[in-house]
Design a protein around this motif. Structure first.
Motif, PDB file in Angstrom:
ATOM      1  N   UNK A   9     -19.170 -28.691  53.958  1.00 51.56           N
ATOM      2  CA  UNK A   9     -18.590 -28.431  55.271  1.00 51.56           C
ATOM      3  C   UNK A   9     -17.577 -29.519  55.624  1.00 51.56           C
ATOM      4  N   UNK A  10     -16.380 -29.136  56.069  1.00 52.64           N
ATOM      5  CA  UNK A  10     -15.892 -27.756  56.119  1.00 52.64           C
ATOM      6  C   UNK A  10     -15.628 -27.227  54.715  1.00 52.64           C
ATOM      7  N   UNK A  11     -15.672 -25.910  54.562  1.00 54.50           N
ATOM      8  CA  UNK A  11     -15.400 -25.309  53.261  1.00 54.50           C
ATOM      9  C   UNK A  11     -13.988 -25.673  52.819  1.00 54.50           C
ATOM     10  N   UNK A  12     -13.841 -25.898  51.529  1.00 56.18           N
ATOM     11  CA  UNK A  12     -12.529 -26.306  51.020  1.00 56.18           C
ATOM     12  C   UNK A  12     -11.557 -25.129  51.019  1.00 56.18           C
ATOM     13  N   UNK A  13     -10.273 -25.463  50.852  1.00 57.32           N
ATOM     14  CA  UNK A  13      -9.281 -24.417  50.676  1.00 57.32           C
ATOM     15  C   UNK A  13      -9.494 -23.741  49.324  1.00 57.32           C
ATOM     16  N   UNK A  14      -8.988 -22.545  49.197  1.00 54.11           N
ATOM     17  CA  UNK A  14      -9.087 -21.857  47.915  1.00 54.11           C
ATOM     18  C   UNK A  14      -8.131 -22.487  46.916  1.00 54.11           C
ATOM     19  N   UNK A  15      -8.266 -22.115  45.651  1.00 53.53           N
ATOM     20  CA  UNK A  15      -7.400 -22.674  44.611  1.00 53.53           C
ATOM     21  C   UNK A  15      -5.930 -22.350  44.864  1.00 53.53           C
TER      22      UNK A  15
ATOM     23  N   UNK B 294     -11.832 -14.676  57.674  1.00 51.30           N
ATOM     24  CA  UNK B 294     -12.685 -15.286  56.647  1.00 51.30           C
ATOM     25  C   UNK B 294     -13.845 -16.016  57.305  1.00 51.30           C
ATOM     26  N   UNK B 295     -14.861 -16.300  56.520  1.00 55.00           N
ATOM     27  CA  UNK B 295     -16.028 -17.021  57.011  1.00 55.00           C
ATOM     28  C   UNK B 295     -15.778 -18.522  56.973  1.00 55.00           C
ATOM     29  N   UNK B 296     -16.199 -19.206  58.019  1.00 51.20           N
ATOM     30  CA  UNK B 296     -16.160 -20.656  58.029  1.00 51.20           C
ATOM     31  C   UNK B 296     -17.223 -21.233  57.101  1.00 51.20           C
ATOM     32  N   UNK B 297     -18.331 -20.496  56.956  1.00 51.94           N
ATOM     33  CA  UNK B 297     -19.449 -20.878  56.092  1.00 51.94           C
ATOM     34  C   UNK B 297     -19.618 -19.798  55.031  1.00 51.94           C
ATOM     35  N   UNK B 298     -18.777 -19.784  54.005  1.00 49.95           N
ATOM     36  CA  UNK B 298     -18.772 -18.652  53.067  1.00 49.95           C
ATOM     37  C   UNK B 298     -20.070 -18.464  52.293  1.00 49.95           C
TER      38      UNK B 298
END
Length: 351
Positions: free
Chosen positions: A276-282, A290-294
């Motif tokens: 947390x926070x979730x990282x950016x995608x590749x 999108x989900x904050x907590x995927x």
């Protein structure tokens, strides 16, 4: 009548019945209990919970506070080490009785499926609704609580009606006992903060000769519990936010593996299991809805996999490594508190 016309892609909604409240906990069958019992060779037990007053303070989550203990009042007196002879000179008893105010997800805990839902178009009409696992609805099955302005959140509270549909009591009633499996992430990552995705997890599973089968309760040891305990209820937020492994909830391959593995519960000794926070995608920042907590969304909302957080796995992990094992019997019931969204846990591993 079904509560939904459209279910999330890749979800288990309806797989265990239209009114299911247990999700993958259904996979903790009598056979899984026997498999867990078969792992008991030494008769040695390990406590897998932090002390309930840890981590201390409210830096990890500003909305959650340590437990407060109170003496129960007996006829106007605090009932702690109270001689009952003060009421009858012939009575020899000395009595103590206390109470506690608990934030149910403060320390070692289970998350129920009512903890995280999603804005999702379950009706198929183009308008997202507040929906939780298996289509149970926010505002009815998980009731609203009337809003009002409050002062100090530790002192003022909103009475909660609870949720019969997805409350933690459903897990307690089923029994959270079966075969646990541990993967040692600390061996690869050490004490530094690092994102663990599918590729690294698979390398560790292979190197440690771990097998995760349908219905197993998977535990991930990162060493975060050691960091928390060493701070002795005086946490350093910078250190907590920069210590130990976290799962990468944006790694699609990891989420797919969780789905395909058949695991029944996902447990870690860190806060939130995922970073947390979730990282950016590749490919860069995540765009659109999108989900904050995927990982929470994937497990709690889509698959019905309970999450265990802030467990204490250090002693068990050391013993398993020393003895070349990864499996054990896990007994981890939550409180049977009807309607609660989460619960403290006092899990025990037996080897």
């Amino acid at each position: 009548m079904s509560r939904w016309k459209k279910r999330p892609a890749g979800s288990t909604w309806g797989d265990f019945g239209p009114d299911d409240r247990l999700g993958r906990v259904n996979l903790i069958t009598a056979e899984k209990v026997k498999q867990g019992a078969a792992e008991v060779k030494e008769g040695r037990s390990f406590c897998l919970s932090l002390p309930l007053e840890y981590p201390g303070g409210n830096l990890l989550n500003p909305r959650r506070f340590p437990p407060q203990l109170f003496a129960v009042v007996r006829e106007g007196r605090p009932n702690m080490a109270l001689p009952l002879s003060m009421y009858d000179p012939h009575v020899t008893d000395v009595s103590s009785d206390d109470a506690a105010l608990l934030y149910l997800q403060y320390s070692t805990q289970w998350d129920s499926f009512a903890h995280i839902g999603s804005m999702f178009d379950a009706d198929g009409d183009g308008t997202p609704e507040r929906v939780f696992y298996n289509g149970w609805r926010g505002g009815s099955d998980i009731p609203d609580v009337p809003d009002r302005n409050i002062g100090e959140p530790r002192l003022e509270r909103f009475p909660s009606p609870g949720t019969e549909a997805l409350g933690i009591h459903n897990f307690a009633r089923h029994g959270m006992q079966g075969r646990g499996v541990l993967v040692n992430l600390k061996d690869a990552v050490g004490d530094k903060r690092d994102w663990v995705g599918y590729d690294l997890l698979m390398r560790l599973i292979e190197a440690q000769k771990v097998a995760v089968e349908q219905g197993d309760m998977l535990c991930l040891y990162t060493g975060f519990g050691d960091v928390v305990m060493a701070m002795q209820k005086k946490p350093d937020l910078h250190r907590l936010e920069n210590s130990c492994a976290v799962l990468d909830g944006r790694d699609t391959k990891l989420l797919n593996w969780i789905t395909d593995s058949g695991l029944s519960c996902l447990i870690a000794d860190n806060y939130a299991v995922e970073g947390l926070p979730a990282r950016e995608s590749d490919s860069g920042p995540v765009e659109g809805s999108h989900a904050m907590l995927p990982l929470h969304e994937h497990c709690l909302f889509k698959l019905g996999i309970p999450l265990g957080e802030l467990w204490y796995l250090s002693d068990l992990a050391a013993w398993l490594k020393q003895h070349g094992r990864s499996r054990f019997m896990l007994t981890a019931p939550p409180l049977r508190l009807t309607g609660a969204v989460g619960s403290p846990a006092s899990p025990i591993a037996t080897v």
